[in-house]
Structure formats: C-alpha cells, structure tokens
Scaffold this motif. Sequence first.
Motif, PDB file in Angstrom:
ATOM      1  N   LEU A  15       0.837  -1.197   0.000  1.00 42.80           N
ATOM      2  CA  LEU A  15       0.000   0.000   0.000  1.00 42.80           C
ATOM      3  C   LEU A  15       0.870   1.244   0.000  1.00 42.80           C
ATOM      4  O   LEU A  15       1.594   1.506   0.971  1.00 42.80           O
ATOM      5  N   ASN A  16       0.811   1.991  -1.073  1.00 38.49           N
ATOM      6  CA  ASN A  16       1.416   3.325  -1.072  1.00 38.49           C
ATOM      7  C   ASN A  16       0.448   4.249  -0.340  1.00 38.49           C
ATOM      8  O   ASN A  16      -0.755   4.275  -0.656  1.00 38.49           O
ATOM      9  N   THR A  17       0.957   4.988   0.631  1.00 40.78           N
ATOM     10  CA  THR A  17       0.037   5.743   1.498  1.00 40.78           C
ATOM     11  C   THR A  17      -0.785   6.779   0.734  1.00 40.78           C
ATOM     12  O   THR A  17      -1.846   7.188   1.210  1.00 40.78           O
ATOM     13  N   GLU A  76       9.239   4.347  12.396  1.00 38.84           N
ATOM     14  CA  GLU A  76      10.077   3.145  12.297  1.00 38.84           C
ATOM     15  C   GLU A  76       9.536   2.066  13.225  1.00 38.84           C
ATOM     16  O   GLU A  76       9.387   0.909  12.845  1.00 38.84           O
ATOM     17  N   LYS A  77       9.232   2.457  14.451  1.00 38.45           N
ATOM     18  CA  LYS A  77       8.734   1.501  15.443  1.00 38.45           C
ATOM     19  C   LYS A  77       7.392   0.908  14.997  1.00 38.45           C
ATOM     20  O   LYS A  77       7.172  -0.305  15.052  1.00 38.45           O
ATOM     21  N   LEU A  78       6.522   1.800  14.539  1.00 45.85           N
ATOM     22  CA  LEU A  78       5.184   1.390  14.090  1.00 45.85           C
ATOM     23  C   LEU A  78       5.272   0.350  12.985  1.00 45.85           C
ATOM     24  O   LEU A  78       4.589  -0.691  13.016  1.00 45.85           O
ATOM     25  N   ILE A  79       6.120   0.623  12.010  1.00 45.39           N
ATOM     26  CA  ILE A  79       6.207  -0.297  10.869  1.00 45.39           C
ATOM     27  C   ILE A  79       6.941  -1.575  11.262  1.00 45.39           C
ATOM     28  O   ILE A  79       6.535  -2.677  10.887  1.00 45.39           O
ATOM     29  N   ARG A  80       7.992  -1.440  12.043  1.00 46.97           N
ATOM     30  CA  ARG A  80       8.752  -2.645  12.439  1.00 46.97           C
ATOM     31  C   ARG A  80       7.847  -3.607  13.198  1.00 46.97           C
ATOM     32  O   ARG A  80       7.814  -4.811  12.922  1.00 46.97           O
ATOM     33  N   ARG A  81       7.087  -3.078  14.146  1.00 52.32           N
ATOM     34  CA  ARG A  81       6.189  -3.940  14.936  1.00 52.32           C
ATOM     35  C   ARG A  81       5.111  -4.591  14.071  1.00 52.32           C
ATOM     36  O   ARG A  81       4.602  -5.660  14.399  1.00 52.32           O
ATOM     37  N   SER A  82       4.732  -3.906  12.983  1.00 56.16           N
ATOM     38  CA  SER A  82       3.657  -4.434  12.132  1.00 56.16           C
ATOM     39  C   SER A  82       4.123  -5.622  11.306  1.00 56.16           C
ATOM     40  O   SER A  82       3.309  -6.417  10.831  1.00 56.16           O
ATOM     41  N   GLY A  83       5.432  -5.713  11.083  1.00 52.58           N
ATOM     42  CA  GLY A  83       5.946  -6.779  10.218  1.00 52.58           C
ATOM     43  C   GLY A  83       5.821  -6.471   8.735  1.00 52.58           C
ATOM     44  O   GLY A  83       6.175  -7.299   7.893  1.00 52.58           O
ATOM     45  N   LEU A  84       5.311  -5.294   8.385  1.00 55.69           N
ATOM     46  CA  LEU A  84       5.174  -4.934   6.969  1.00 55.69           C
ATOM     47  C   LEU A  84       6.544  -4.677   6.344  1.00 55.69           C
ATOM     48  O   LEU A  84       7.450  -4.157   6.995  1.00 55.69           O
ATOM     49  N   ILE A  85       6.675  -5.058   5.087  1.00 51.14           N
ATOM     50  CA  ILE A  85       7.876  -4.764   4.313  1.00 51.14           C
ATOM     51  C   ILE A  85       7.743  -3.346   3.742  1.00 51.14           C
ATOM     52  O   ILE A  85       6.699  -3.003   3.184  1.00 51.14           O
ATOM     53  N   VAL A  86       8.784  -2.548   3.858  1.00 54.20           N
ATOM     54  CA  VAL A  86       8.748  -1.190   3.293  1.00 54.20           C
ATOM     55  C   VAL A  86       9.286  -1.257   1.858  1.00 54.20           C
ATOM     56  O   VAL A  86      10.479  -1.394   1.630  1.00 54.20           O
ATOM     57  N   THR A  87       8.352  -1.184   0.903  1.00 55.69           N
ATOM     58  CA  THR A  87       8.742  -1.383  -0.501  1.00 55.69           C
ATOM     59  C   THR A  87       9.315  -0.111  -1.125  1.00 55.69           C
ATOM     60  O   THR A  87       9.860  -0.159  -2.229  1.00 55.69           O
ATOM     61  N   GLY A  88       9.204   1.001  -0.431  1.00 53.61           N
ATOM     62  CA  GLY A  88       9.788   2.237  -0.938  1.00 53.61           C
ATOM     63  C   GLY A  88       9.482   3.375   0.008  1.00 53.61           C
ATOM     64  O   GLY A  88       8.604   3.253   0.877  1.00 53.61           O
ATOM     65  N   VAL A  89      10.212   4.459  -0.132  1.00 49.18           N
ATOM     66  CA  VAL A  89       9.855   5.723   0.513  1.00 49.18           C
ATOM     67  C   VAL A  89       9.641   6.733  -0.606  1.00 49.18           C
ATOM     68  O   VAL A  89      10.463   6.857  -1.511  1.00 49.18           O
ATOM     69  N   ASP A  94      18.283   9.320   4.538  1.00 40.76           N
ATOM     70  CA  ASP A  94      18.343   8.914   5.945  1.00 40.76           C
ATOM     71  C   ASP A  94      17.041   8.248   6.387  1.00 40.76           C
ATOM     72  O   ASP A  94      17.042   7.244   7.107  1.00 40.76           O
ATOM     73  N   GLU A  95      15.930   8.831   5.944  1.00 44.49           N
ATOM     74  CA  GLU A  95      14.631   8.249   6.329  1.00 44.49           C
ATOM     75  C   GLU A  95      14.463   6.856   5.726  1.00 44.49           C
ATOM     76  O   GLU A  95      14.004   5.931   6.394  1.00 44.49           O
ATOM     77  N   ALA A  96      14.849   6.720   4.454  1.00 45.40           N
ATOM     78  CA  ALA A  96      14.738   5.408   3.810  1.00 45.40           C
ATOM     79  C   ALA A  96      15.622   4.394   4.520  1.00 45.40           C
ATOM     80  O   ALA A  96      15.235   3.229   4.700  1.00 45.40           O
ATOM     81  N   ALA A  97      16.817   4.840   4.950  1.00 44.84           N
ATOM     82  CA  ALA A  97      17.726   3.934   5.667  1.00 44.84           C
ATOM     83  C   ALA A  97      17.117   3.520   7.000  1.00 44.84           C
ATOM     84  O   ALA A  97      17.113   2.331   7.359  1.00 44.84           O
ATOM     85  N   THR A  98      16.578   4.487   7.728  1.00 48.16           N
ATOM     86  CA  THR A  98      15.991   4.195   9.035  1.00 48.16           C
ATOM     87  C   THR A  98      14.845   3.199   8.924  1.00 48.16           C
ATOM     88  O   THR A  98      14.688   2.309   9.762  1.00 48.16           O
ATOM     89  N   ALA A 118      13.895   0.733   3.877  1.00 42.79           N
ATOM     90  CA  ALA A 118      13.095   0.681   2.647  1.00 42.79           C
ATOM     91  C   ALA A 118      13.866   0.005   1.519  1.00 42.79           C
ATOM     92  O   ALA A 118      15.093   0.122   1.428  1.00 42.79           O
ATOM     93  N   ALA A 119      13.120  -0.688   0.670  1.00 46.23           N
ATOM     94  CA  ALA A 119      13.722  -1.353  -0.490  1.00 46.23           C
ATOM     95  C   ALA A 119      14.358  -0.333  -1.435  1.00 46.23           C
ATOM     96  O   ALA A 119      15.309  -0.659  -2.145  1.00 46.23           O
ATOM     97  N   CYS A 120      13.817   0.882  -1.454  1.00 49.00           N
ATOM     98  CA  CYS A 120      14.400   1.931  -2.300  1.00 49.00           C
ATOM     99  C   CYS A 120      13.846   3.290  -1.883  1.00 49.00           C
ATOM    100  O   CYS A 120      12.805   3.376  -1.219  1.00 49.00           O
ATOM    101  N   LEU A 121      14.543   4.314  -2.278  1.00 46.53           N
ATOM    102  CA  LEU A 121      14.030   5.682  -2.190  1.00 46.53           C
ATOM    103  C   LEU A 121      13.575   6.067  -3.597  1.00 46.53           C
ATOM    104  O   LEU A 121      14.385   6.095  -4.534  1.00 46.53           O
ATOM    105  N   VAL A 122      12.275   6.344  -3.728  1.00 47.59           N
ATOM    106  CA  VAL A 122      11.708   6.661  -5.045  1.00 47.59           C
ATOM    107  C   VAL A 122      11.969   8.133  -5.376  1.00 47.59           C
ATOM    108  O   VAL A 122      11.764   9.007  -4.538  1.00 47.59           O
ATOM    109  N   MET A 123      12.410   8.371  -6.600  1.00 42.60           N
ATOM    110  CA  MET A 123      12.765   9.714  -7.036  1.00 42.60           C
ATOM    111  C   MET A 123      11.760  10.263  -8.050  1.00 42.60           C
ATOM    112  O   MET A 123      11.630   9.724  -9.154  1.00 42.60           O
ATOM    113  N   VAL A 124      11.054  11.318  -7.646  1.00 39.08           N
ATOM    114  CA  VAL A 124      10.296  12.138  -8.599  1.00 39.08           C
ATOM    115  C   VAL A 124      11.202  13.333  -8.850  1.00 39.08           C
ATOM    116  O   VAL A 124      11.339  14.209  -8.003  1.00 39.08           O
TER     117      VAL A 124
END
Lengths: 279, 279
Positions: free
Chosen positions: A13-15, A55-68, A94-98, A101-107
């Motif tokens: 899900l992209n937010t 970071e905590k919210l997503i880590r606890r959820s077990g969701l994979i971060v497919t991008g930022v 830095d946010e993607a690293a924290t 994320a699988a990648c940082l998406v560039m627009v």
Amino acid sequence: MRDLCADARLLSLNTATLGPQRSLADAVEGCLRHGIGGISPWRDKIAATGLEAAEKLIRRSGLIVTGVCRGGHFPAADADGRARALADNRRAVDEAATLGAACLVMVVGGLPPGSKDLPGARRQVEDGLAATLEYARTQGVRIAIEPLHPAYAADRACVNTLAQALDICDRLGEGIGVAVDAYHVWWDPDLAAQIARAGKAGRLFAYHVCDWLVPTQDILNDRGMMGDGVIDLRSLRGLMEDAGYDGFCEVEIFSAATWWPRPVDAILATMVARGRSCV
Amino acid sequence: MRDLCADARLLSLNTATLGPQRSLADAVEGCLRHGIGGISPWRDKIAATGLEAAEKLIRRSGLIVTGVCRGGHFPAADADGRARALADNRRAVDEAATLGAACLVMVVGGLPPGSKDLPGARRQVEDGLAATLEYARTQGVRIAIEPLHPAYAADRACVNTLAQALDICDRLGEGIGVAVDAYHVWWDPDLAAQIARAGKAGRLFAYHVCDWLVPTQDILNDRGMMGDGVIDLRSLRGLMEDAGYDGFCEVEIFSAATWWPRPVDAILATMVARGRSCV
C-alpha cells in the motif's frame, strides 16, 4: 507468472492511495486488517508521525517497506535552491535507511519557475541524482528513478521514459534503478524492450499499479483503481516478471474525487479484490 | 534560421484555432486580413462549406493549404468498423487531393471501445495506414502521421512518439511522413535525434505550434498561445530547420476557455504577434 489470487501478501500500500487525510497509522493498521504485505510511505506521513515512531510502528507491524516516496525535485533557479534540494534528498536517504526501505523513489522535478530549458533541467536532475546516489551508497539505500508520464514533464518530473531513466542509471553505475509505474509507462511503444533491459541490468527496484481512466478528468488526481481503466495490467506484470522482477505490486492511486473520500476499509477491500482479479 | 519577424506569410492557420463556431470562410477571410499565408482546414469545416465551394474559396484566396485535418481513427472493434474507417480515409484523401493540400494529417486512433490491447490497436493502425497510403499515392496525396502526446494514447492516437511514427514510415516506404506538433512532442528526450532522422529521410511534412500551459486545466482543450507556456519554440523550430524543414508554422490551438470565446481578429492578431516574437 506468480499467482496473486491466494492472498494479498505481495501487494503493497502506497500511502497516497488512502488520501491526504489519513495517517501512517491508518495505513499500517489497514494493511494488517486486509492481509496486505507491504507499505510505501510518503515523507509527509513519516514527518507527521515522527521518524522514530514511524520506524517503530512499521517494524512492529511486520510490513515490508517497498519504498519511501519521495526524493527528487532537483532543478532550481539558482545555486541556493539546488543546495536545498540536495540537503533534502540527504534527509530522504536517511529516512529510507531508518525504515529499511527497499528503495528511495525519485520524482526528479521539472522546469524551474520561469524556465523553458528542458535539457538544462535534465542536466540538473542527473547532477542531483549523482550527488544523492553517492551519499545513498554510504547508507545502503537504493535509488529508484520513477519516470513520470510526459504530461508531468514541466512541473513534476522531466525524466519521462524508461529508456531515459535507464540511460541515466547506466551513466551513474551501481545502486540506482527504476520504479516502473503502470500509469506512467503503459503507453510507451518501447515498454517491453526497456523493461527487459532494466531486468537484465538488475535495475527493477519497484513496480507500482493503478489504472488509466478514459476520460481522465484531472491529469494529477484522477487515477483509477486497477481494472477500472484501459491498462493491460496482467500483461505488464508479465513483462516485469519475465524480466526477473519478484517484488511487490505497490498500489498508488491519486483519486481525489472517487477513492479518497471513501472509508479506509472500502478502499483496501477493493484494492485487495482487484489485486486478485486484475493485477 | 529563417526570420519570421517581417510578416506572417510563413504562418498557417489551422481552423481549430478559431474554435468550433467559426466557418471556413471566417478562417480564410481572417487569414487575408492578417497577412497569414497558409490554412489547414478540418474536415468538418470542409463538409459544412461543401468540398467544391471550399476548393473555390481557398483557391481564390491564394492561401497555401498546409494540411487537411484529419484522417485516421483506424482501430475498430470489428471488421465492419475497420472497413468504415478505411472508406472514410479514402474520402479524406480525395478531399486533400481536391484542395491541393501539402499533406493529409493522420490522427491514427486509440483503443477500440472496451479493448486494452494496445499492441493490437497499433497493428490495426499500421494496416490502415498501409491501405490508405496505397490509395493516396494514386491521388498524389502525402500522408503525415501526427504522433500525439502519450496522454491521448487510449482515446485518440496510439502513435505517441516521433520514433514510433518514423519506424512505421520506414516500413511503409515513400509518400508518408510526419506532422511534428510542438504540444505533442516537446517533452521527448529523443526529440532532436528523431527530428534529424525525419529530415534526413525527407519525412518532415508539417510543423504545428501552440504551447503547453502550467498548469494544464484540461488535457484536450486547454492548449496555450505560443509564448504563454513552457515550450522553447524557438529552439524547436531551430531543430526543424536544421533538419531541412522549410515549410509553414501551422498554429493549432485547442482552447475552449481562453481563446475560442474571443473575436476572430483578436485571436489572429495575437497569433501573428506571437508568431514574430515566440515562434
């Protein structure tokens, strides 16, 4: 091709799909309720939650971060503007690293205000990507250029085809690839060849889906739910998988009039159903 | 580059610029009042006047017919639909021949209703062009494929880049070329190379100008007057002329809210002034 009918674990899900009024927590909890396996947060949602809490919210959820979503917007009218863009892109890295994320998406950005110099904007983009990539490599973050539909060349992104993005990747080397978004690339006569090229080079970092509606009422915020438009999404996923892509199908739908006003569970239930039948 | 400042003889008026409510006679008389040297009528305007009367009107005016808009719309859901399209394209060829037009412009058509088969639509387009070209050669009419902006791939034209159009031309041979419209191609990263390729092959049959507005309110009918948008039209004409193009600059502006409501002389006076300063 992989079978997506059994469950929604390969959907992300992209937010942006839930609309501007929903929080990162809304998105995470919705994914868990609907068995969606991945999430791709926009940076405004990360900022509203706070990076550490996100970071905590997503880590606890077990969701994979497919991008930022997203870095980019490099072109600027002056050196100060360019420096601000580079600094912001370092923060995005830095946010993607924290978030792991699988990648940082560039627009990547379009023309600076008042400018008609498209080749110049494209040079600024490549310079900005090169500088950001150098830093991203030190942080273990992969950069994914998202070629945007040519309708956005002026104001959002002057990288408009996969071929153009891959040419940039070839010049910049390792650690940079592409995010293939069905909405932006479906029309491209060179699509099959360029997806194969990207796969061969190991540069298929993300795959985004939604649909192209006919007629499109608003070129930015009238994107369709998968199955409601004219994109042959099944064939497109076939091209991606033939080229070696085995990641998530990330659903990113900008839909101010049709989807954003609906309840979160209505959006996500439809997304999961269409993920089965149309993606 | 040629100097367009002295007069407006190298400008051509595409009748779409005056809006749907004006007749061919309005367009012809307007061109004469403003010193515009060429005209490019849409077929509905020819039909409303009658082909014979249209021919007489334009011949007496001394205006050069830089194109007839348009043939095309080949893809159809069934064989009957395809046959109807072919028959209509033969009539379009006849009209272009009667008017002595420099070319018949092709808006090739998009997906048939309900279809998501873009490669299939593109095959139908090429078949239709081949059949129409065969007839056009017997009538001494040149066919100009107009690649349309990718935003129209679904509903208007599935030929969306110059490269794609020129590949078709290469397969079909003599008597077919391209109409380069600034609005449709300005974003293309491959633009300079493809214009040079077209020139080398003797396939630059027409050049259309208007501008891309930011923001664009309506993807069909919100095109800009030259100079009001972000296209570097002077550089683009430079590419055309470097490639050997020495024809008209045809002004085609779909502008339902801004220009069509204005008086004919206001539109044409601005077109001529902008032709000098911006094209």
